[in-house]
Motif scaffolding. Structure first.
Motif, PDB file in Angstrom:
ATOM      1  N   ASN A   1    -115.174  -2.024  -4.241  1.00  0.00           N
ATOM      2  CA  ASN A   1    -113.803  -2.498  -4.065  1.00  0.00           C
ATOM      3  C   ASN A   1    -113.078  -2.480  -5.409  1.00  0.00           C
ATOM      4  N   VAL A   2    -112.437  -1.347  -5.678  1.00  0.00           N
ATOM      5  CA  VAL A   2    -111.781  -1.149  -6.977  1.00  0.00           C
ATOM      6  C   VAL A   2    -110.254  -1.142  -6.868  1.00  0.00           C
ATOM      7  N   GLU A   3    -109.722  -1.288  -5.657  1.00  0.00           N
ATOM      8  CA  GLU A   3    -108.294  -1.059  -5.447  1.00  0.00           C
ATOM      9  C   GLU A   3    -107.419  -1.990  -6.271  1.00  0.00           C
ATOM     10  N   LEU A   4    -107.773  -3.258  -6.349  1.00  0.00           N
ATOM     11  CA  LEU A   4    -106.978  -4.204  -7.157  1.00  0.00           C
ATOM     12  C   LEU A   4    -106.922  -3.758  -8.610  1.00  0.00           C
ATOM     13  N   ALA A   5    -108.085  -3.442  -9.154  1.00  0.00           N
ATOM     14  CA  ALA A   5    -108.160  -3.025 -10.559  1.00  0.00           C
ATOM     15  C   ALA A   5    -107.423  -1.718 -10.781  1.00  0.00           C
ATOM     16  N   GLU A   6    -107.626  -0.753  -9.885  1.00  0.00           N
ATOM     17  CA  GLU A   6    -106.999   0.554 -10.051  1.00  0.00           C
ATOM     18  C   GLU A   6    -105.482   0.446 -10.031  1.00  0.00           C
ATOM     19  N   ALA A   7    -104.947  -0.344  -9.105  1.00  0.00           N
ATOM     20  CA  ALA A   7    -103.493  -0.510  -9.016  1.00  0.00           C
ATOM     21  C   ALA A   7    -102.929  -1.182 -10.263  1.00  0.00           C
ATOM     22  N   ALA A   8    -103.765  -1.954 -10.951  1.00  0.00           N
ATOM     23  CA  ALA A   8    -103.321  -2.637 -12.173  1.00  0.00           C
ATOM     24  C   ALA A   8    -103.466  -1.766 -13.410  1.00  0.00           C
TER      25      ALA A   8
ATOM     26  N   ARG B   1    -102.339  -8.410  -5.680  1.00  0.00           N
ATOM     27  CA  ARG B   1    -101.980  -7.632  -6.872  1.00  0.00           C
ATOM     28  C   ARG B   1    -102.340  -8.412  -8.125  1.00  0.00           C
ATOM     29  N   ILE B   2    -102.751  -7.673  -9.156  1.00  0.00           N
ATOM     30  CA  ILE B   2    -102.950  -8.247 -10.481  1.00  0.00           C
ATOM     31  C   ILE B   2    -101.741  -7.886 -11.342  1.00  0.00           C
ATOM     32  N   ASP B   3    -101.042  -8.890 -11.818  1.00  0.00           N
ATOM     33  CA  ASP B   3     -99.951  -8.686 -12.785  1.00  0.00           C
ATOM     34  C   ASP B   3    -100.575  -8.838 -14.171  1.00  0.00           C
ATOM     35  N   VAL B   4    -100.944  -7.698 -14.763  1.00  0.00           N
ATOM     36  CA  VAL B   4    -101.668  -7.730 -16.032  1.00  0.00           C
ATOM     37  C   VAL B   4    -100.815  -8.339 -17.136  1.00  0.00           C
ATOM     38  N   GLY B   5     -99.579  -7.882 -17.257  1.00  0.00           N
ATOM     39  CA  GLY B   5     -98.709  -8.380 -18.326  1.00  0.00           C
ATOM     40  C   GLY B   5     -98.415  -9.867 -18.195  1.00  0.00           C
TER      41      GLY B   5
END
Length: 417
Positions: free
Chosen positions: A243-250, A82-86
């Motif tokens: 492979n966009v799933e990480l970005a999309e979920a973020a 997961r990418i925690d953007v904040g």
């Protein structure tokens, strides 16, 4: 930036991004994360020499000393969940976090799955990674008959390689010609003729209904017309999915890939995306594209590094591609969609020719078979913004070189005037 740059994906794009950051003078931490337990390697040879030669070893993109010598923290075998953007951090599979100041997503693409009865059988494979290539090499040694689903570059490269190694190969393509997304019909027809001459059986306009097995291993592919194609290995090569799933979920913008601007920034400015997973507005065509090539991956990586160190260049690299299929070196430069005429140089019968594609009077791109000089000259012409007329093309390479030199000499005068 105390946490530095983290790069997710250790393929051609990710490794080049790490190298380019150092070349651009970036002196903060650079962490390169890959999900394979391998030193990053060249992918194009996997469909050719690697699967043919049981002794062949992967070709590293860079030696181990490069990473240590450049202070690049390469971390293999890590999967990002997961990418925690904040919080500007990555959550790692198995626990742990990895903070970043800037993040580069070089997540690439994966083979498209085929919802086909029997696709889960042993002996049914796709090629994307070194592990896949090792499996194909192992299975091909145990297989007399191979069926390849998909008449794109990967499928045809494997078909040529395995046929040369003595396997009986059948290629099955759902549409009415080979290389439908990639090259002009005359190139596709030429490739088909050359492959069939070596013994490859090619079925176009044909689909597979199911795969049969014997003791859990694939034994045949059954076409929609009912023909049984014996096979001890079936290779699925029907394209890839970014492979966009990480970005999309973020919450990062997606559109046939991870959407980026002309500096490779995503909709979250601290996060960039490059390579096969990145979608962008192309400077030459004006349309949105996602290009799957080593050239695009490495050129975007270089630009991403420049963006991070403060430059504002727009992405304007000329796209080029290549494929080695049997005795044919295919080289393509430019993007030929929308072309309405063409000029042929060379001799199709001799397996050495180039096709210059035009939209009106504008040169869009060049496709070459065993004419590398034409390809290199084409890259120079398109890079310079030079569009020779069909009449000049017809004069051959010497006439084109002279016309390009005259164009380049005139350009400074025009700018000064």
């Amino acid at each position: 930036m105390k946490n530095g740059v983290v790069i997710v994906g250790a393929g051609h794009a990710g490794v080049q991004a790490a190298a380019s950051l150092r070349e651009e003078g970036y002196d903060g931490p650079v962490i390169l994360v890959g999900d394979e337990n391998e030193l990053p390697y060249h992918k194009p040879p996997l469909s050719k020499t690697f699967i043919k030669d049981q002794q062949a070893k992967p070709q590293p993109l860079r030696g181990e000393a490069f990473y240590t010598g450049s202070a690049i923290d390469f971390r293999p075998g890590i999967r990002v969940e997961r990418i925690d953007v904040g919080g500007r951090r990555l959550e790692i599979s198995g626990g742990g976090v990895l903070p970043f100041d800037r993040l580069i997503l070089a997540t690439g693409a994966r083979p498209r799955l085929l919802p086909l009865p029997g696709s889960e059988l042993s002996g049914v494979v796709s090629l994307r990674s070194l592990g896949d290539a090792r499996l194909i090499r192992e299975l091909s040694a145990q297989s007399e008959e191979v069926v390849i689903l998909g008449g794109g570059f990967i499928g045809l490269e494997i078909a040529a390689t395995l046929t040369a190694a003595g396997r009986k190969v059948t290629v099955v393509e759902a549409v009415d010609r080979l290389l439908g997304r990639a090259v002009a019909p005359v190139i596709a027809g030429h490739v088909r003729q050359r492959l069939e001459a070596t013994g490859v059986r090619i079925l176009t306009g044909t689909t597979i209904e199911r795969l049969e097995d014997e003791n859990g291993r694939v034994s045949a592919a059954i076409t929609s017309s009912g023909e049984r194609l014996p096979a001890q290995m079936v290779v699925i090569g029907i394209g890839v999915v970014p492979n966009v799933e990480l970005a999309e979920a973020a919450g990062i913008a997606i559109g046939n890939g991870i959407r980026v601007d002309q500096q490779m920034r995503t909709s979250v400015p601290e996060i960039l995306a490059i390579g096969d997973a990145a979608s962008y507005r192309h400077w030459f065509t004006g349309g949105d594209v996602r290009l799957e090539s080593v050239q695009n991956a490495t050129d975007q990586a270089r630009l991403a590094a420049r963006t991070i160190v403060g430059h504002t260049d727009n992405y304007s690299a000329v796209p080029w591609f290549w494929s080695d299929i049997g005795d044919m070196k295919l080289q393509m430069v430019g993007l030929i969609a929308g072309g309405d005429s063409h000029v042929v140089l060379g001799d199709v019968v001799e397996n050495k020719f180039s096709i210059y594609h035009y939209a009106g009077s504008r040169l869009l791109g060049i496709e070459s078979v065993n004419r590398p000089g034409d390809h290199m000259l084409g890259r120079k012409m398109l890079g310079a913004g030079f569009s020779p007329s069909p009449q000049i093309v017809a004069t051959g390479p010497d006439g084109l070189k002279a016309a390009l030199a005259a164009f380049q000499q005139a350009e400074p005068a025009r700018a000064a005037g």
